[in-house]
Design a protein around this motif. Structure first.
Motif, short mmCIF file in Angstrom:
data_model
loop_
_atom_site.label_atom_id
_atom_site.label_comp_id
_atom_site.label_asym_id
_atom_site.label_seq_id
_atom_site.Cartn_x
_atom_site.Cartn_y
_atom_site.Cartn_z
N ALA A 129 -10.88 10.66 11.69
CA ALA A 129 -10.35 11.66 12.58
C ALA A 129 -9.81 12.86 11.79
CB ALA A 129 -9.20 11.07 13.41
N ARG A 130 -9.23 12.58 10.64
CA ARG A 130 -8.57 13.68 9.92
C ARG A 130 -9.58 14.63 9.30
NH1 ARG A 130 -5.48 9.53 6.62
NH2 ARG A 130 -6.56 8.05 7.98
N GLY A 131 -10.80 14.16 9.07
CA GLY A 131 -11.85 15.04 8.56
C GLY A 131 -12.25 16.11 9.57
N ILE A 182 0.85 -1.20 0.00
CA ILE A 182 0.00 0.00 0.00
C ILE A 182 0.88 1.25 0.00
CG2 ILE A 182 -1.76 1.29 1.28
CD1 ILE A 182 -3.01 -1.28 0.60
N LEU A 183 0.55 2.20 -0.86
CA LEU A 183 1.22 3.52 -0.87
C LEU A 183 0.32 4.48 -0.09
CD1 LEU A 183 2.39 4.06 -4.57
CD2 LEU A 183 3.82 3.57 -2.57
N PHE A 184 0.71 4.83 1.11
CA PHE A 184 -0.14 5.64 1.98
C PHE A 184 0.10 7.13 1.74
CE2 PHE A 184 -1.55 7.58 5.97
CZ PHE A 184 -2.74 6.91 6.21
N ARG A 185 -0.93 7.85 1.41
CA ARG A 185 -0.84 9.31 1.20
C ARG A 185 -0.99 9.97 2.57
NH1 ARG A 185 1.28 8.73 -3.81
NH2 ARG A 185 -0.04 7.31 -5.00
N ASP A 186 0.08 10.59 3.04
CA ASP A 186 0.15 11.08 4.42
C ASP A 186 0.00 12.60 4.45
OD1 ASP A 186 0.76 11.54 7.08
OD2 ASP A 186 2.93 11.39 6.76
N ASP A 204 -13.80 15.33 4.40
CA ASP A 204 -12.82 14.37 4.91
C ASP A 204 -11.48 14.66 4.25
OD1 ASP A 204 -11.78 12.34 6.45
OD2 ASP A 204 -13.07 10.77 5.65
N ASP A 205 -10.42 14.04 4.78
CA ASP A 205 -9.10 14.27 4.17
C ASP A 205 -8.98 13.54 2.84
OD1 ASP A 205 -8.99 11.75 5.53
OD2 ASP A 205 -6.81 11.83 5.47
N LEU A 206 -9.59 12.36 2.76
CA LEU A 206 -9.31 11.50 1.61
C LEU A 206 -10.49 10.59 1.32
CD1 LEU A 206 -6.02 9.63 0.97
CD2 LEU A 206 -8.08 8.25 1.32
N ILE A 207 -10.74 10.36 0.02
CA ILE A 207 -11.74 9.36 -0.37
C ILE A 207 -11.03 8.27 -1.16
CG2 ILE A 207 -12.50 10.78 -2.38
CD1 ILE A 207 -15.36 9.44 -1.75
N ALA A 208 -11.25 7.04 -0.71
CA ALA A 208 -10.62 5.87 -1.36
C ALA A 208 -11.74 5.03 -1.99
CB ALA A 208 -9.78 5.11 -0.35
N THR A 209 -12.23 4.02 -1.29
CA THR A 209 -13.35 3.22 -1.82
C THR A 209 -14.68 3.98 -1.73
OG1 THR A 209 -13.94 2.22 0.30
CG2 THR A 209 -12.25 1.10 -1.01
N ASP A 232 -8.25 12.51 -3.56
CA ASP A 232 -9.09 11.44 -4.13
C ASP A 232 -8.14 10.38 -4.68
OD1 ASP A 232 -11.03 9.88 -5.42
OD2 ASP A 232 -11.09 11.19 -7.19
N LEU A 233 -8.43 9.12 -4.39
CA LEU A 233 -7.70 8.01 -5.02
C LEU A 233 -8.64 7.43 -6.07
CD1 LEU A 233 -6.16 6.28 -1.82
CD2 LEU A 233 -5.20 8.12 -3.22
N PRO A 234 -8.64 8.00 -7.31
CA PRO A 234 -9.70 7.71 -8.27
C PRO A 234 -9.79 6.26 -8.71
CG PRO A 234 -8.00 9.13 -9.25
CD PRO A 234 -7.66 8.97 -7.81
N1 HPA Z 1 -3.95 7.76 3.07
C1 HPA Z 1 -4.76 8.07 4.09
N2 HPA Z 1 -5.87 7.43 4.37
C2 HPA Z 1 -6.21 6.42 3.57
C3 HPA Z 1 -5.42 6.04 2.48
C4 HPA Z 1 -4.22 6.74 2.21
O1 HPA Z 1 -3.48 6.49 1.26
N3 HPA Z 1 -6.05 5.00 1.87
C5 HPA Z 1 -7.19 4.78 2.57
N4 HPA Z 1 -7.29 5.62 3.59
#
Ligand code: HPA
Ligand code: PRP
Length: 175
Positions: free
Chosen positions: A61-63, A23-27, A122-127, A153-155
């Protein structure tokens, strides 16, 4: 477009193999640490909001961080969407699917007035599982939810498209 948000993109760090190998985590913690990055993020999220909103809803939490800052900018309050079991008052809850199993988010049952125009943040949308459950929950509470704002967004995971399918205008600063 004058700005493709590269100034925000380069302040987000990528950590390989978190929380699992491959997994490449976007921080976004690096973006939050940077005063100018945080300011630009909130300014650009605010620019994309359409019309009048009554309340920002931030997802734990990040949202909470982006949601609260955006609420100050927009002149609204902020509604907390929490992992179930954390809120002290009477709640309504909604389940959503994880890769293995399910999770549950909750809001206070009296957190918003019927018909309130709520912006989901929110900070990020994945699924999109979390955001879609949040929309169901807010609508169950009587809110009018038509737009959602994310930093990332992780499209390839399809969440933003799925959320659009539920009648939500989805804005993300970087993909
Ligand atoms: N970063 C942060 N939160 C996440 C990620 C990610 O890459 N994927 C799913 N939730
Ligand atoms: C992350 C992120 C979103 C959600 C996105 O939160 O902040 O809320 O996952 O994933 P999805 O689109 O596939 O549902 P997480 O559940 O890791 O919680 P945290 O913010 O408390 O760490």
């Amino acid at each position: 477009m004058a700005n493709d948000n590269d100034d925000i993109r380069r302040r987000i760090r990528t950590i390989p193999d978190f929380p699992k190998p491959g997994i490449l985590f976007r921080d976004i913690t690096t973006l939050l640490l940077d005063a100018e990055g945080l300011r630009l993020t909130i300014e650009r999220m605010a620019e994309k909001v359409e019309g009048k909103i009554d309340l920002v809803a931030g997802i734990e939490a990040r949202g909470f961080l982006f949601g609260a800052a955006l609420a100050v900018k927009l002149g609204t309050g902020v509604l907390l969407i929490r992992k179930d079991g954390k809120l002290p008052g009477a709640t309504i809850a909604e389940d959503y699917a994880l890769e293995y199993g399910t999770d549950r988010i909750a809001i206070h049952a009296d957190a918003c007035a019927p018909g309130a125009r709520v912006l989901l943040v929110d900070d990020l949308i994945a699924t999109g599982g979390t955001a879609r459950a949040a929309v169901r929950l807010l609508r169950k509470a009587g809110a009018e939810v038509t737009q959602a704002a994310f930093v990332v967004d992780l499209p390839e995971l399809g969440g933003a498209d799925a959320l659009r399918g539920e009648g939500i205008a989805v804005n993300a600063l970087v993909a």
